[in-house]
Write a protein that holds these residues in place. Sequence first.
Motif, mmCIF file in Angstrom:
data_model
loop_
_atom_site.group_PDB
_atom_site.id
_atom_site.type_symbol
_atom_site.label_atom_id
_atom_site.label_comp_id
_atom_site.label_asym_id
_atom_site.label_seq_id
_atom_site.Cartn_x
_atom_site.Cartn_y
_atom_site.Cartn_z
ATOM 1 N N GLN A 4 0.841 -1.274 0.002
ATOM 2 C CA GLN A 4 -0.194 0.215 0.096
ATOM 3 C C GLN A 4 0.749 1.323 0.100
ATOM 4 O OE1 GLN A 4 -2.660 -0.340 3.252
ATOM 5 N NE2 GLN A 4 -3.841 -1.822 2.519
ATOM 6 N N VAL A 5 0.608 2.310 -0.898
ATOM 7 C CA VAL A 5 1.257 3.542 -0.909
ATOM 8 C C VAL A 5 0.198 4.269 -0.596
ATOM 9 C CG1 VAL A 5 2.568 4.910 -2.376
ATOM 10 C CG2 VAL A 5 2.666 2.717 -2.817
ATOM 11 N N GLN A 6 0.737 5.255 0.376
ATOM 12 C CA GLN A 6 -0.217 6.454 0.904
ATOM 13 C C GLN A 6 0.476 7.758 0.694
ATOM 14 O OE1 GLN A 6 -0.400 5.622 5.105
ATOM 15 N NE2 GLN A 6 -2.204 3.976 4.778
ATOM 16 N N VAL A 74 9.331 8.964 -4.799
ATOM 17 C CA VAL A 74 10.292 8.966 -3.594
ATOM 18 C C VAL A 74 9.258 8.184 -2.541
ATOM 19 C CG1 VAL A 74 11.841 10.243 -2.105
ATOM 20 C CG2 VAL A 74 11.491 10.860 -4.606
ATOM 21 N N LEU A 75 9.864 7.312 -1.788
ATOM 22 C CA LEU A 75 9.132 6.681 -1.042
ATOM 23 C C LEU A 75 9.948 6.511 0.442
ATOM 24 C CD1 LEU A 75 7.705 3.551 -3.194
ATOM 25 C CD2 LEU A 75 6.707 5.795 -2.404
ATOM 26 N N LYS A 76 9.163 6.350 1.506
ATOM 27 C CA LYS A 76 9.815 6.234 2.784
ATOM 28 C C LYS A 76 9.008 4.928 3.442
ATOM 29 C CE LYS A 76 10.328 8.597 7.177
ATOM 30 N NZ LYS A 76 9.911 9.893 7.912
ATOM 31 N N LYS A 77 9.931 4.035 3.970
ATOM 32 C CA LYS A 77 9.177 2.698 4.335
ATOM 33 C C LYS A 77 8.843 2.893 6.011
ATOM 34 C CE LYS A 77 10.278 -2.112 4.468
ATOM 35 N NZ LYS A 77 11.347 -3.186 4.201
ATOM 36 N N ARG A 78 7.732 2.231 6.346
ATOM 37 C CA ARG A 78 7.623 2.634 7.819
ATOM 38 C C ARG A 78 6.638 1.390 8.141
ATOM 39 N NH1 ARG A 78 2.269 4.718 8.485
ATOM 40 N NH2 ARG A 78 1.348 5.824 6.556
ATOM 41 N N LYS A 79 6.594 1.005 9.446
ATOM 42 C CA LYS A 79 5.782 0.014 10.029
ATOM 43 C C LYS A 79 4.698 0.561 10.483
ATOM 44 C CE LYS A 79 8.979 -3.348 10.811
ATOM 45 N NZ LYS A 79 8.840 -4.545 10.311
ATOM 46 N N GLU A 80 3.524 -0.250 10.518
ATOM 47 C CA GLU A 80 2.263 0.124 10.546
ATOM 48 C C GLU A 80 2.228 -0.009 12.211
ATOM 49 O OE1 GLU A 80 -0.744 0.978 8.728
ATOM 50 O OE2 GLU A 80 0.887 1.660 7.225
ATOM 51 N N LYS A 81 1.394 0.916 12.857
ATOM 52 C CA LYS A 81 0.982 0.831 14.020
ATOM 53 C C LYS A 81 -0.461 0.127 14.329
ATOM 54 C CE LYS A 81 4.368 3.965 15.656
ATOM 55 N NZ LYS A 81 5.264 3.597 16.539
ATOM 56 N N LEU A 82 -0.541 -0.515 15.569
ATOM 57 C CA LEU A 82 -1.641 -1.009 15.861
ATOM 58 C C LEU A 82 -2.301 -0.256 16.758
ATOM 59 C CD1 LEU A 82 -0.552 -4.897 16.659
ATOM 60 C CD2 LEU A 82 -1.655 -3.931 14.617
ATOM 61 N N GLN A 83 -3.629 -0.417 16.827
ATOM 62 C CA GLN A 83 -4.435 0.575 17.935
ATOM 63 C C GLN A 83 -3.813 0.584 19.100
ATOM 64 O OE1 GLN A 83 -8.380 -0.943 17.585
ATOM 65 N NE2 GLN A 83 -8.773 0.210 15.674
ATOM 66 N N ASN A 84 -3.288 -0.490 19.866
ATOM 67 C CA ASN A 84 -2.863 -0.376 21.181
ATOM 68 C C ASN A 84 -1.511 0.345 21.194
ATOM 69 O OD1 ASN A 84 -1.140 -2.360 19.985
ATOM 70 N ND2 ASN A 84 -1.746 -3.805 21.296
ATOM 71 N N GLY A 85 -0.969 0.682 20.007
ATOM 72 C CA GLY A 85 0.378 1.325 19.871
ATOM 73 C C GLY A 85 1.572 0.442 19.758
ATOM 74 N N GLU A 86 1.376 -0.588 19.738
ATOM 75 C CA GLU A 86 2.510 -1.590 19.158
ATOM 76 C C GLU A 86 2.752 -1.609 17.591
ATOM 77 O OE1 GLU A 86 2.066 -5.287 20.801
ATOM 78 O OE2 GLU A 86 1.718 -4.688 22.784
ATOM 79 N N GLU A 87 3.989 -1.792 17.210
ATOM 80 C CA GLU A 87 4.150 -1.822 15.755
ATOM 81 C C GLU A 87 3.639 -3.415 15.134
ATOM 82 O OE1 GLU A 87 8.209 -1.347 14.998
ATOM 83 O OE2 GLU A 87 8.141 0.668 15.328
ATOM 84 N N SER A 88 3.094 -3.334 14.072
ATOM 85 C CA SER A 88 2.671 -4.507 13.496
ATOM 86 C C SER A 88 3.895 -5.157 12.594
ATOM 87 C CB SER A 88 1.143 -4.563 12.696
ATOM 88 O OG SER A 88 1.619 -3.915 11.607
ATOM 89 N N SER A 89 3.549 -6.374 12.026
ATOM 90 C CA SER A 89 4.258 -6.911 11.262
ATOM 91 C C SER A 89 4.399 -6.467 9.750
ATOM 92 C CB SER A 89 4.284 -8.277 11.227
ATOM 93 O OG SER A 89 3.038 -8.741 10.755
ATOM 94 N N THR A 90 3.385 -5.730 9.552
ATOM 95 C CA THR A 90 3.217 -5.099 8.004
ATOM 96 C C THR A 90 3.950 -3.774 7.901
ATOM 97 O OG1 THR A 90 1.009 -3.913 8.511
ATOM 98 C CG2 THR A 90 1.009 -6.582 7.643
#
Length: 124
Positions: A4-6, A74-90
């Motif tokens: 997904q590109v945002q 020009v893209l920047k890779k980042r980890k998705e955040k879950l609702q509880n504030g933890e980082e997800s694996s996606t």
Amino acid sequence: MQIQVQCACGDGGCLEWAIVELQGVVEANSSIQDQIQNFEIGRLCCTSQSAYTFTVGYHELSGKKVPLKKPFLVLKKRKEKLQNGEESSTTALEVVGIIRHRILFKDRPKALISAPQKKEKKAG
């Protein structure tokens, strides 16, 4: 695989970037090899809508703005955040800018040598 590109800036709001294409090699002195980040190598000036000059030391290059056949993102890779504030694996890719043009410097540089100062003779 789906990535997904945002773009957080909305339609057409991404920063416009350009590729600077030079002939030859730009080398840093061995004394500053470790400090090359944010190092200024020259001055890029827009002289008209599609003409540019690039001054490096005592050399001046003349170039022009050329459109690319296909734009680059020009893209920047980042980890998705879950609702509880933890980082997800996606991971997600965020659009930082769009490159639609390149500034092409294909000619040899012009030497910027100032004329020697004339010494005035003293009348005596």
